[in-house]
Design a protein around this motif. Sequence first.
Motif, PDB file in Angstrom:
ATOM      1  N   GLN A  23      22.608  27.687  47.689  1.00 41.76           N
ATOM      2  CA  GLN A  23      21.897  28.686  48.481  1.00 41.76           C
ATOM      3  C   GLN A  23      21.911  28.382  49.972  1.00 41.76           C
ATOM      4  N   GLN A  24      21.838  27.132  50.346  1.00 42.73           N
ATOM      5  CA  GLN A  24      21.800  26.769  51.758  1.00 42.73           C
ATOM      6  C   GLN A  24      23.190  26.538  52.342  1.00 42.73           C
ATOM      7  N   MET A  25      24.225  26.581  51.513  1.00 40.35           N
ATOM      8  CA  MET A  25      25.582  26.290  51.977  1.00 40.35           C
ATOM      9  C   MET A  25      26.419  27.524  52.275  1.00 40.35           C
ATOM     10  N   MET A  26      26.153  28.623  51.572  1.00 36.03           N
ATOM     11  CA  MET A  26      26.953  29.833  51.747  1.00 36.03           C
ATOM     12  C   MET A  26      26.031  31.047  51.767  1.00 36.03           C
ATOM     13  N   GLU A  27      26.431  32.039  52.549  1.00 32.21           N
ATOM     14  CA  GLU A  27      25.675  33.289  52.572  1.00 32.21           C
ATOM     15  C   GLU A  27      25.749  33.952  51.195  1.00 32.21           C
ATOM     16  N   HIS A  28      24.630  34.485  50.747  1.00 32.16           N
ATOM     17  CA  HIS A  28      24.553  35.209  49.482  1.00 32.16           C
ATOM     18  C   HIS A  28      24.337  36.686  49.784  1.00 32.16           C
ATOM     19  N   ARG A  29      25.183  37.544  49.250  1.00 29.08           N
ATOM     20  CA  ARG A  29      25.013  38.991  49.365  1.00 29.08           C
ATOM     21  C   ARG A  29      24.764  39.543  47.968  1.00 29.08           C
ATOM     22  N   PHE A  30      23.624  40.162  47.820  1.00 35.76           N
ATOM     23  CA  PHE A  30      23.216  40.650  46.506  1.00 35.76           C
ATOM     24  C   PHE A  30      23.556  42.126  46.351  1.00 35.76           C
ATOM     25  N   PRO A  31      23.882  42.559  45.127  1.00 31.41           N
ATOM     26  CA  PRO A  31      23.882  41.774  43.899  1.00 31.41           C
ATOM     27  C   PRO A  31      25.041  40.784  43.890  1.00 31.41           C
ATOM     28  N   LEU A  32      24.768  39.589  43.453  1.00 30.23           N
ATOM     29  CA  LEU A  32      25.756  38.523  43.423  1.00 30.23           C
ATOM     30  C   LEU A  32      26.339  38.416  42.013  1.00 30.23           C
ATOM     31  N   VAL A  33      27.657  38.446  41.929  1.00 30.55           N
ATOM     32  CA  VAL A  33      28.364  38.294  40.662  1.00 30.55           C
ATOM     33  C   VAL A  33      29.157  36.995  40.761  1.00 30.55           C
ATOM     34  N   VAL A  34      28.916  36.060  39.841  1.00 31.92           N
ATOM     35  CA  VAL A  34      29.624  34.785  39.884  1.00 31.92           C
ATOM     36  C   VAL A  34      31.063  34.960  39.419  1.00 31.92           C
ATOM     37  N   GLY A  35      31.842  33.934  39.638  1.00 38.14           N
ATOM     38  CA  GLY A  35      33.238  33.920  39.214  1.00 38.14           C
ATOM     39  C   GLY A  35      34.174  33.899  40.400  1.00 38.14           C
ATOM     40  N   LYS A  36      35.021  32.890  40.461  1.00 38.66           N
ATOM     41  CA  LYS A  36      36.014  32.787  41.523  1.00 38.66           C
ATOM     42  C   LYS A  36      37.418  33.070  40.987  1.00 38.66           C
ATOM     43  N   ASP A  37      37.753  32.548  39.815  1.00 36.51           N
ATOM     44  CA  ASP A  37      39.096  32.683  39.252  1.00 36.51           C
ATOM     45  C   ASP A  37      39.200  33.941  38.401  1.00 36.51           C
ATOM     46  N   PHE A  38      40.342  34.626  38.508  1.00 31.66           N
ATOM     47  CA  PHE A  38      40.528  35.856  37.740  1.00 31.66           C
ATOM     48  C   PHE A  38      41.992  36.066  37.388  1.00 31.66           C
ATOM     49  N   ALA A  39      42.215  36.905  36.398  1.00 33.53           N
ATOM     50  CA  ALA A  39      43.539  37.408  36.047  1.00 33.53           C
ATOM     51  C   ALA A  39      43.345  38.855  35.623  1.00 33.53           C
ATOM     52  N   GLY A  40      44.316  39.684  35.914  1.00 31.39           N
ATOM     53  CA  GLY A  40      44.205  41.096  35.559  1.00 31.39           C
ATOM     54  C   GLY A  40      45.421  41.868  36.003  1.00 31.39           C
ATOM     55  N   THR A  41      45.241  43.161  36.242  1.00 33.71           N
ATOM     56  CA  THR A  41      46.344  44.014  36.687  1.00 33.71           C
ATOM     57  C   THR A  41      45.935  44.784  37.927  1.00 33.71           C
ATOM     58  N   VAL A  42      46.912  45.039  38.779  1.00 34.93           N
ATOM     59  CA  VAL A  42      46.669  45.814  39.991  1.00 34.93           C
ATOM     60  C   VAL A  42      46.357  47.250  39.580  1.00 34.93           C
ATOM     61  N   GLU A  43      45.199  47.721  39.994  1.00 37.91           N
ATOM     62  CA  GLU A  43      44.756  49.077  39.675  1.00 37.91           C
ATOM     63  C   GLU A  43      45.072  50.045  40.819  1.00 37.91           C
ATOM     64  N   ALA A  44      44.946  49.574  42.053  1.00 45.37           N
ATOM     65  CA  ALA A  44      45.215  50.409  43.225  1.00 45.37           C
ATOM     66  C   ALA A  44      45.531  49.518  44.414  1.00 45.37           C
ATOM     67  N   LEU A  45      46.316  50.069  45.344  1.00 47.36           N
ATOM     68  CA  LEU A  45      46.698  49.350  46.564  1.00 47.36           C
ATOM     69  C   LEU A  45      46.167  50.086  47.776  1.00 47.36           C
ATOM     70  N   GLY A  46      45.756  49.328  48.760  1.00 48.83           N
ATOM     71  CA  GLY A  46      45.323  49.932  50.008  1.00 48.83           C
ATOM     72  C   GLY A  46      46.536  50.377  50.828  1.00 48.83           C
ATOM     73  N   GLU A  47      46.260  51.127  51.835  1.00 47.76           N
ATOM     74  CA  GLU A  47      47.320  51.633  52.710  1.00 47.76           C
ATOM     75  C   GLU A  47      48.086  50.481  53.352  1.00 47.76           C
ATOM     76  N   GLY A  48      49.395  50.520  53.261  1.00 48.48           N
ATOM     77  CA  GLY A  48      50.249  49.519  53.883  1.00 48.48           C
ATOM     78  C   GLY A  48      50.408  48.232  53.106  1.00 48.48           C
ATOM     79  N   VAL A  49      49.837  48.135  51.921  1.00 47.28           N
ATOM     80  CA  VAL A  49      49.951  46.906  51.125  1.00 47.28           C
ATOM     81  C   VAL A  49      51.322  46.858  50.472  1.00 47.28           C
ATOM     82  N   GLY A  50      52.022  45.760  50.671  1.00 50.40           N
ATOM     83  CA  GLY A  50      53.335  45.573  50.065  1.00 50.40           C
ATOM     84  C   GLY A  50      53.361  44.318  49.220  1.00 50.40           C
ATOM     85  N   GLY A  51      54.413  44.169  48.449  1.00 53.40           N
ATOM     86  CA  GLY A  51      54.582  42.972  47.639  1.00 53.40           C
ATOM     87  C   GLY A  51      53.941  43.043  46.271  1.00 53.40           C
TER      88      GLY A  51
END
Length: 108
Positions: A23-51
Amino acid sequence: MLVKVADSSVDGFDLSVAAGYVQQMMEHRFPLVVGKDFAGTVEALGEGVGGFAVGQPVFGVVMKPFLGPGAMAEYLTVPATYGIAPLPEGLAAAGGRARSGRYVDAHF
């Protein structure tokens, strides 16, 4: 980039967040959802996103300078420029493949 999350993992950092130890080391923005690592599929790309392409399997690490939207969600937004990579052929997005931090180190 919008990713439909198929898998996420719990590690020591996530447990520390849930227990309130950072709590004192990093800013918390609520609602907070834990989890750093993920795997999945690209659902949508922003404008100009390549690769990347919609439907492409990916994996990565949420690397925001604050805690808030995490990987233990149905969908996740991440920048296409860092913290995300195509899932190597032969690996499925689901089934425990969301150990990104350690896998990235070993893979590259």
